[in-house]
Design a protein around this motif. Structure first.
Motif, PDB file in Angstrom:
ATOM      1  N   ILE A   1     104.822  20.257  46.482  1.00 21.53           N
ATOM      2  CA  ILE A   1     103.768  19.478  45.827  1.00 21.53           C
ATOM      3  C   ILE A   1     104.429  18.350  45.021  1.00 21.53           C
ATOM      4  O   ILE A   1     105.629  18.389  44.742  1.00 21.53           O
ATOM      5  N   THR A   2     103.616  17.363  44.657  1.00 22.55           N
ATOM      6  CA  THR A   2     104.111  16.342  43.730  1.00 22.55           C
ATOM      7  C   THR A   2     104.241  16.986  42.352  1.00 22.55           C
ATOM      8  O   THR A   2     103.307  17.641  41.875  1.00 22.55           O
ATOM      9  N   ILE A   3     105.408  16.852  41.739  1.00 20.19           N
ATOM     10  CA  ILE A   3     105.660  17.471  40.433  1.00 20.19           C
ATOM     11  C   ILE A   3     104.673  16.926  39.405  1.00 20.19           C
ATOM     12  O   ILE A   3     104.400  15.725  39.363  1.00 20.19           O
ATOM     13  N   ARG A   4     104.153  17.839  38.577  1.00 20.22           N
ATOM     14  CA  ARG A   4     103.205  17.419  37.546  1.00 20.22           C
ATOM     15  C   ARG A   4     103.838  16.350  36.654  1.00 20.22           C
ATOM     16  O   ARG A   4     104.959  16.505  36.182  1.00 20.22           O
ATOM     17  N   GLY A   5     103.107  15.264  36.454  1.00 19.93           N
ATOM     18  CA  GLY A   5     103.613  14.163  35.626  1.00 19.93           C
ATOM     19  C   GLY A   5     104.319  13.088  36.430  1.00 19.93           C
ATOM     20  O   GLY A   5     104.668  12.028  35.911  1.00 19.93           O
TER      21      GLY A   5
END
Length: 692
Positions: A51-55
């Motif tokens: 997933i795209t890393i949070r932030g």
């Protein structure tokens, strides 16, 4: 468009590439496994759920926007497994294949210099999927271990605990060393030194042999017997041997040796060493030249050096020191058998940028680390140091005493760099066979064997590397984690396991002995290396590991007993809620915390009082710790009294000249010094064991 990890690296590279290129920073990984779940579909062949890393959504959106405008996109992340994985994720996210570059989007360089950057952009390559798969295998292995063992520890021992494929092995090593120390029983032994004289020159000789055998003196009775035997005996030179000894320089730094030496010489933690080395690698702003990458890539286990750099070192040595300091040809050092030879050793990118020439443009810690790297590299190409040595056997009855002397004949590389303290000449008088010597004194001394030393950061890094556990680039975060989780604490620069650390290890040894076995962990590193070389399939490696690991997890979930960890209550009252505070273990050792956490987050440091009066207000000196964990000593009346001293005050010992308290100085050779800055009185530490 060029994408790197950090803004600092982007600035330096942008300077070399010019206005035709736009250099952007991804700020490290933008895509990874989710933190909230394991993120691996084991049933589908260990397929990761990225997933795209949070932030990082905005960062990725900005990169996609710029990518649409670019004719070509180049991925210039660091030249290692992590850098390759970052590049792979970006290639897929930005759909680089559609740009018509034939997949050649990866640019790799070992140093951030104009020549290296220009050369790298002439020969872009495709993503190396062997490197990517090695990184994926490591990431998934660590995720399988951490995300399946940790919840068991939360349930059975305490919330917030963690286990790791390499971190648990490090804890095991520290605990096993502590157990050795506890079981150690000191044994008494004695040594005998003869203080001799020839031509008004005094020198020492140590008892070496008794009746042709190695001298062993187990107790006072044996020593008395020897002294009695020597009474009235002549001391006569039996044999004199003179030799020339050479000492070669050490190879340039690799990641682990840099961490060890920076710890020993600069007192830098592994994390601090890597952080500052990263700054030196990415680029420092020099007044005359702008941003310059000062050292080569910092994550390497190869001692290989490019021919260009070797020639630059040779030129510097010849011009600065003279031809006698250059050994005639450049030295190429052999690395260890399993070294990854893709990168060079850690060296200055330009030996002409000497530490002293750019000292004013570096922060103090940057200068100190750069100086260490620069000197070690240049010294590695210098001539050996040469010593004249002399060894004399001196006969007294049926005993042999041996005296050793040495004199530096030629400094060689030691003119610039030495791992040890400066070697001192130890001169013997001109001894000749059959010389009769005067005996001034016999000095018997009692000793006791010492337990093995606790691990320091340097010795733990060295042992992990020797055993093939983990990779040097991972040692800094591992050392940080085992402290932050409260498994070990530092006492006097040494690692000591906590009760929690020993309890957790006990459970891991019972249920996951294979996972935290040193040999097994080292073999797993070898398999990851084979994946990188394209000789092993990464999913086969994972499958082989998981077959037995899954069974261990199932047994642990069923059979591991719940452990009640009793908190050690103190009589210190929490000044916010009135409860008795408890002792907790943190990164820098023990501290007091409120038992009502998280409702009450009050903490206090544990204060140890010394029997020493404050010279400024008659308060009591107490031992404290700074925010960075360094011990210091201050007045218990702080903040009303701000008296502080960094060295340990000696209880019941005052200066004979000004009556101020004395402090302990030195590590190996301890001595006492007056705490009064206007008094220069010092004295040697009293001997702890002597003959009586």
């Amino acid at each position: 468009m060029v994408i790197v990890e950090s803004p600092a690296k982007a600035k330096t590279i942008s300077k070399y590439l010019g206005q035709r290129y736009k250099v952007k920073a991804s700020m490290g990984h933008v895509i990874d496994l989710p933190k909230s779940q394991m993120g691996i579909s084991i049933e589908e062949g260990f397929e990761p759920k990225y997933i795209t890393i949070r932030g990082k959504g905005d960062v990725l959106a900005e990169l996609k926007k710029e990518a649409k405008k670019a004719d070509n996109i180049y991925l210039a992340a660091d030249p290692d497994r992590e850098g390759e994985a970052i590049s792979w994720h970006l290639k897929r996210a930005l759909k680089i294949d559609e740009k018509g570059q034939n997949g050649k989007c990866r640019v790799e360089f070992n140093e951030i210099t104009k020549e290296a950057i220009k050369e790298a952009f002439k020969t872009p390559r495709e993503i190396d999927y062997n490197l990517v798969n090695a990184q994926q295998a490591r990431r998934i292995l660590d995720r399988l271990v951490g995300y399946q063992i940790s919840p068991i520890l939360w349930k059975k021992v305490r919330k917030g605990l963690s286990a790791g494929r390499v971190q648990s092995v490090a804890v095991k090593m520290i605990c096993e060393r502590e157990e050795e120390i506890r079981k150690f029983e000191p044994e008494e032994y004695w040594s005998l030194t003869a203080n001799l004289k020839k031509d008004e020159t005094l020198f020492d000789a140590k008892l070496h042999q008794i009746e042709g055998k190695k001298a062993e003196i187990p107790n006072k009775e044996k020593m008395d017997e020897i002294l009695s035997h020597l009474d009235g005996k002549d001391f006569v030179v039996k044999q004199v041997e003179k030799k020339e000894r050479k000492k070669n320089p050490s190879p340039p730094f690799i990641t682990s040796t840099l961490q060890q030496e920076a710890y020993k010489k600069l007192n830098f933690s592994a994390r601090k060493t890597m952080r500052i080395a990263q700054q030196l690698y990415e680029g420092i702003n020099l007044k005359k030249e702008g941003l310059v990458g000062l050292i080569t890539y910092l994550r390497t286990d190869s001692t290989r050096v490019s021919q260009t750099a070797l020639m630059q070192a040779k030129e510097h040595i010849l011009s600065e020191y003279g031809k006698e300091y250059f050994p005639g040809k450049v030295k190429e050092y052999k690395g260890k058998k399993k070294a990854q030879d893709a990168h060079e050793a850690i060296r200055p990118t330009r030996p002409d940028l000497t530490p002293d020439n750019i000292k004013d443009e570096l922060e103090q810690d940057q200068y100190r680390l750069y100086k260490l790297i620069w000197e070690r590299f240049v010294a590695s190409q210098m001539s050996p140091a040469v010593f004249d040595t002399v060894s004399a056997d001196i006969e007294a009855g049926d005993m042999i005493f041996r005296a050793n002397g040495n004199k530096i004949k030629f400094l060689g590389f030691m003119k610039l760099y030495s791992e040890e303290k400066k070697e001192k000449d130890k001169i013997l008088p001109a001894l000749v066979e059959n010389d009769k010597l005067e005996l001034e004194d016999l000095l018997p001394k009692q000793h006791f064997t010492q337990p093995p030393p606790r691990y320091t950061e340097a010795s733990l890094v060295k042992t992990l590397e020797q055993e093939g556990v983990g990779r040097p680039s991972t040692y800094a975060p591992i050392i940080e984690t085992i402290q932050s989780k409260g498994y070990v604490v530092k006492e006097e620069r040494n690692f000591v396991p906590t009760e929690l650390g020993e309890i957790v290890l006990e459970q891991l040894l019972e249920f996951f002995s294979e996972v935290i076995d040193v040999k097994f962990t080292a073999e797993m590193e070898d398999k990851l290396d084979l994946v990188e070389e394209g000789k092993e399939n990464w999913k086969d490696v994972l499958n082989e590991f998981y077959e037995s690991f899954k069974k261990q997890v199932e047994v642990a979930e069923e059979e591991m007993k719940e452990i009640e960890l009793e908190e050690e209550e103190t009589d210190v009252i929490c000044d916010k809620c009135g409860k008795n505070m408890i002792i907790k273990h943190g990164r820098f050792g023990k501290f007091l915390a409120c038992p009502d956490f998280p409702e009450c987050k009050n903490t206090k440091s544990i204060v140890k009082e010394l029997n020493v009066k404050c010279p400024e207000c008659e308060g009591t000196i107490v031992e404290r710790k700074s925010k960075k964990g360094r011990k210091f000593y201050g007045c218990n009346n702080y903040p009303d009294c701000e008296f502080v001293v960094w060295y340990k005050p000696i209880e019941d010992k005052n200066c004979p000249e000004c009556n101020a308290f004395m402090v302990e100085r030195g590590r190996k050779n301890k001595y006492y010094q007056c705490s009064n800055k206007n008094c220069e009185h010092t004295e040697q530490e009293e001997a702890k064991a002597s003959y009586s």
